[in-house]
Design a protein around this motif. Structure first.
Motif, PDB file in Angstrom:
ATOM      1  N   UNK A 186       0.824  -1.209   0.000  1.00  0.00           N
ATOM      2  CA  UNK A 186       0.000   0.000   0.000  1.00  0.00           C
ATOM      3  C   UNK A 186       0.861   1.263   0.000  1.00  0.00           C
ATOM      4  N   UNK A 187       1.900   1.261   0.820  1.00  0.00           N
ATOM      5  CA  UNK A 187       2.782   2.428   0.887  1.00  0.00           C
ATOM      6  C   UNK A 187       3.483   2.644  -0.447  1.00  0.00           C
ATOM      7  N   UNK A 188       3.995   1.569  -1.023  1.00  0.00           N
ATOM      8  CA  UNK A 188       4.713   1.668  -2.301  1.00  0.00           C
ATOM      9  C   UNK A 188       3.804   2.196  -3.402  1.00  0.00           C
ATOM     10  N   UNK A 189       2.578   1.691  -3.451  1.00  0.00           N
ATOM     11  CA  UNK A 189       1.627   2.124  -4.483  1.00  0.00           C
ATOM     12  C   UNK A 189       1.288   3.599  -4.331  1.00  0.00           C
ATOM     13  N   UNK A 190       1.092   4.072  -3.109  1.00  0.00           N
ATOM     14  CA  UNK A 190       0.775   5.474  -2.867  1.00  0.00           C
ATOM     15  C   UNK A 190       1.925   6.389  -3.299  1.00  0.00           C
ATOM     16  N   UNK A 191       3.140   5.858  -3.274  1.00  0.00           N
ATOM     17  CA  UNK A 191       4.307   6.652  -3.652  1.00  0.00           C
ATOM     18  C   UNK A 191       4.652   6.508  -5.138  1.00  0.00           C
ATOM     19  N   UNK A 192       3.745   5.886  -5.891  1.00  0.00           N
ATOM     20  CA  UNK A 192       3.897   5.842  -7.343  1.00  0.00           C
ATOM     21  C   UNK A 192       4.543   4.614  -7.926  1.00  0.00           C
ATOM     22  N   UNK A 193       4.790   3.615  -7.104  1.00  0.00           N
ATOM     23  CA  UNK A 193       5.424   2.395  -7.613  1.00  0.00           C
ATOM     24  C   UNK A 193       4.402   1.488  -8.283  1.00  0.00           C
ATOM     25  N   UNK A 194       4.846   0.781  -9.294  1.00  0.00           N
ATOM     26  CA  UNK A 194       4.068  -0.318  -9.854  1.00  0.00           C
ATOM     27  C   UNK A 194       4.368  -1.533  -8.991  1.00  0.00           C
ATOM     28  N   UNK A 195       3.360  -2.047  -8.302  1.00  0.00           N
ATOM     29  CA  UNK A 195       3.569  -3.148  -7.364  1.00  0.00           C
ATOM     30  C   UNK A 195       3.209  -4.464  -8.037  1.00  0.00           C
ATOM     31  N   UNK A 196       4.148  -5.401  -8.014  1.00  0.00           N
ATOM     32  CA  UNK A 196       3.955  -6.722  -8.601  1.00  0.00           C
ATOM     33  C   UNK A 196       3.974  -7.748  -7.469  1.00  0.00           C
ATOM     34  N   UNK A 197       2.904  -8.499  -7.349  1.00  0.00           N
ATOM     35  CA  UNK A 197       2.844  -9.539  -6.325  1.00  0.00           C
ATOM     36  C   UNK A 197       3.457 -10.814  -6.881  1.00  0.00           C
ATOM     37  N   UNK A 198       4.518 -11.291  -6.226  1.00  0.00           N
ATOM     38  CA  UNK A 198       5.193 -12.520  -6.632  1.00  0.00           C
ATOM     39  C   UNK A 198       5.056 -13.531  -5.501  1.00  0.00           C
ATOM     40  N   UNK A 199       4.129 -14.464  -5.677  1.00  0.00           N
ATOM     41  CA  UNK A 199       3.825 -15.436  -4.620  1.00  0.00           C
ATOM     42  C   UNK A 199       4.962 -16.432  -4.400  1.00  0.00           C
ATOM     43  N   UNK A 200       5.765 -16.646  -5.438  1.00  0.00           N
ATOM     44  CA  UNK A 200       6.893 -17.564  -5.296  1.00  0.00           C
ATOM     45  C   UNK A 200       7.982 -16.875  -4.483  1.00  0.00           C
ATOM     46  N   UNK A 201       8.380 -17.483  -3.402  1.00  0.00           N
ATOM     47  CA  UNK A 201       9.325 -16.863  -2.487  1.00  0.00           C
ATOM     48  C   UNK A 201      10.744 -16.871  -3.042  1.00  0.00           C
ATOM     49  N   UNK A 202      11.533 -15.939  -2.555  1.00  0.00           N
ATOM     50  CA  UNK A 202      12.950 -15.929  -2.889  1.00  0.00           C
ATOM     51  C   UNK A 202      13.436 -14.582  -3.394  1.00  0.00           C
ATOM     52  N   UNK A 203      14.598 -14.182  -2.911  1.00  0.00           N
ATOM     53  CA  UNK A 203      15.247 -12.933  -3.314  1.00  0.00           C
ATOM     54  C   UNK A 203      15.519 -12.933  -4.819  1.00  0.00           C
ATOM     55  N   UNK A 204      16.083 -14.021  -5.306  1.00  0.00           N
ATOM     56  CA  UNK A 204      16.375 -14.129  -6.730  1.00  0.00           C
ATOM     57  C   UNK A 204      15.121 -14.194  -7.577  1.00  0.00           C
ATOM     58  N   UNK A 205      14.108 -14.886  -7.063  1.00  0.00           N
ATOM     59  CA  UNK A 205      12.849 -15.001  -7.806  1.00  0.00           C
ATOM     60  C   UNK A 205      12.211 -13.623  -7.991  1.00  0.00           C
ATOM     61  N   UNK A 206      12.284 -12.788  -6.972  1.00  0.00           N
ATOM     62  CA  UNK A 206      11.728 -11.431  -7.074  1.00  0.00           C
ATOM     63  C   UNK A 206      12.443 -10.640  -8.160  1.00  0.00           C
ATOM     64  N   UNK A 207      13.744 -10.756  -8.212  1.00  0.00           N
ATOM     65  CA  UNK A 207      14.493 -10.019  -9.236  1.00  0.00           C
ATOM     66  C   UNK A 207      14.209 -10.548 -10.637  1.00  0.00           C
ATOM     67  N   UNK A 208      14.100 -11.843 -10.774  1.00  0.00           N
ATOM     68  CA  UNK A 208      13.781 -12.402 -12.092  1.00  0.00           C
ATOM     69  C   UNK A 208      12.458 -11.841 -12.603  1.00  0.00           C
ATOM     70  N   UNK A 209      11.470 -11.824 -11.734  1.00  0.00           N
ATOM     71  CA  UNK A 209      10.158 -11.302 -12.114  1.00  0.00           C
ATOM     72  C   UNK A 209      10.245  -9.824 -12.466  1.00  0.00           C
ATOM     73  N   UNK A 210      10.961  -9.060 -11.656  1.00  0.00           N
ATOM     74  CA  UNK A 210      11.116  -7.636 -11.923  1.00  0.00           C
ATOM     75  C   UNK A 210      11.841  -7.357 -13.218  1.00  0.00           C
ATOM     76  N   UNK A 211      12.911  -8.092 -13.477  1.00  0.00           N
ATOM     77  CA  UNK A 211      13.684  -7.890 -14.701  1.00  0.00           C
ATOM     78  C   UNK A 211      12.854  -8.238 -15.944  1.00  0.00           C
ATOM     79  N   UNK A 212      12.062  -9.283 -15.828  1.00  0.00           N
ATOM     80  CA  UNK A 212      11.245  -9.706 -16.965  1.00  0.00           C
ATOM     81  C   UNK A 212      10.123  -8.722 -17.271  1.00  0.00           C
ATOM     82  N   UNK A 213       9.606  -8.065 -16.243  1.00  0.00           N
ATOM     83  CA  UNK A 213       8.448  -7.194 -16.431  1.00  0.00           C
ATOM     84  C   UNK A 213       8.780  -5.712 -16.569  1.00  0.00           C
ATOM     85  N   UNK A 214      10.006  -5.313 -16.310  1.00  0.00           N
ATOM     86  CA  UNK A 214      10.346  -3.904 -16.433  1.00  0.00           C
ATOM     87  C   UNK A 214      10.498  -3.517 -17.902  1.00  0.00           C
ATOM     88  N   UNK A 215      10.380  -2.224 -18.176  1.00  0.00           N
ATOM     89  CA  UNK A 215      10.415  -1.723 -19.556  1.00  0.00           C
ATOM     90  C   UNK A 215      11.720  -1.025 -19.914  1.00  0.00           C
TER      91      UNK A 215
END
Length: 225
Positions: free
Chosen positions: A50-79
């Motif tokens: 909620x805080x991130x969204x209010x500050x203008x971030x695009x929030x992506x929910x990644x249910x699969x746990x893991x530091x690396x998994x979060x980055x993979x998802x972010x890298x794949x979806x960023x423009x």
């Protein structure tokens, strides 16, 4: 040029606001950069999203746990074709992003990592964490012949096409060391001294367990590279 800033989060309501507001968006705009901010959240149970969204971030929910998994998802979806990474706890100097981006572009790098030990704030890292990092960094240098002082740093600047063509395999903390091995073996990467500050919020790193797992992963990677 469009820059994508990717921040992985998990229950970081105490630090996410300071992290985002510390990013110098206006300075980057004056440099000719548009900025896309992505927060990849591992299903936080607090108000991080909620805080991130209010500050203008695009929030992506990644249910699969893991530091690396979060980055993979972010890298794949960023423009953006240039990606900057930060932790959500205020430990990295977000205000220096313009300086680091200028260095990255002027030197024609594909990957730049920030050495936290360049200026380590008192209390920012426990003694056991320091020792563990030194062991892991020394092991990485020994096994792979790379001149890296901080194998576990999580502040990077990289080109999207470089990482998408050779994505690390780790979904966990080993992602941090693996991405550096890939980038430095590519031959167009560098490490520069930066800063590291006291964390905002609860410490999640389990020094012994995570350190042993990272060491095992380095040994595993040695058979691949």
């Amino acid at each position: 040029m469009l820059l994508s800033i990717v921040i992985p989060t998990l229950n970081e309501e105490e630090g996410i606001s300071s992290t985002i507001t510390g990013i110098p968006f206006s300075t980057l705009s004056r440099m000719g950069h548009d900025v896309e901010l992505l927060v990849v959240d591992g299903n936080s149970h607090d108000k991080t999203r909620e805080i991130a969204a209010k500050l203008g971030a695009k929030v992506i929910l990644e249910a699969r746990r893991g530091y690396g998994r979060a980055y993979k998802t972010g890298f794949e979806q960023c423009s953006g074709q240039i990606i900057i990474t930060l932790d959500a706890d205020g430990t990295y100097p977000a205000e220096k992003i313009p300086e680091y981006v200028s260095h990255f572009q002027s030197t024609g790098l594909n990957f730049l990592t920030i050495n936290r030990f360049g200026r380590l704030e008192d209390g920012a890292m426990s003694f056991s964490h320091k020792i563990g990092n030194k062991i892991l960094s020394a092991t990485l240098r020994l096994l792979f012949g790379l001149k890296i002082k901080d194998s576990q740093s999580g502040m990077w600047i990289l080109r999207k096409d470089m990482i998408l063509s050779n994505m690390p395999q780790s979904d966990g903390m080993g992602f941090s060391e693996e991405i550096k091995i890939i980038a430095f073996k590519d031959g167009n990467a560098a490490e520069i001294d930066g800063e590291y500050r006291r964390r905002l919020g609860e410490v999640k790193l389990q020094t012994v367990e995570d350190g042993v797992n990272n060491l095992r992963y380095l040994l595993k990677l040695r058979t691949t590279f």
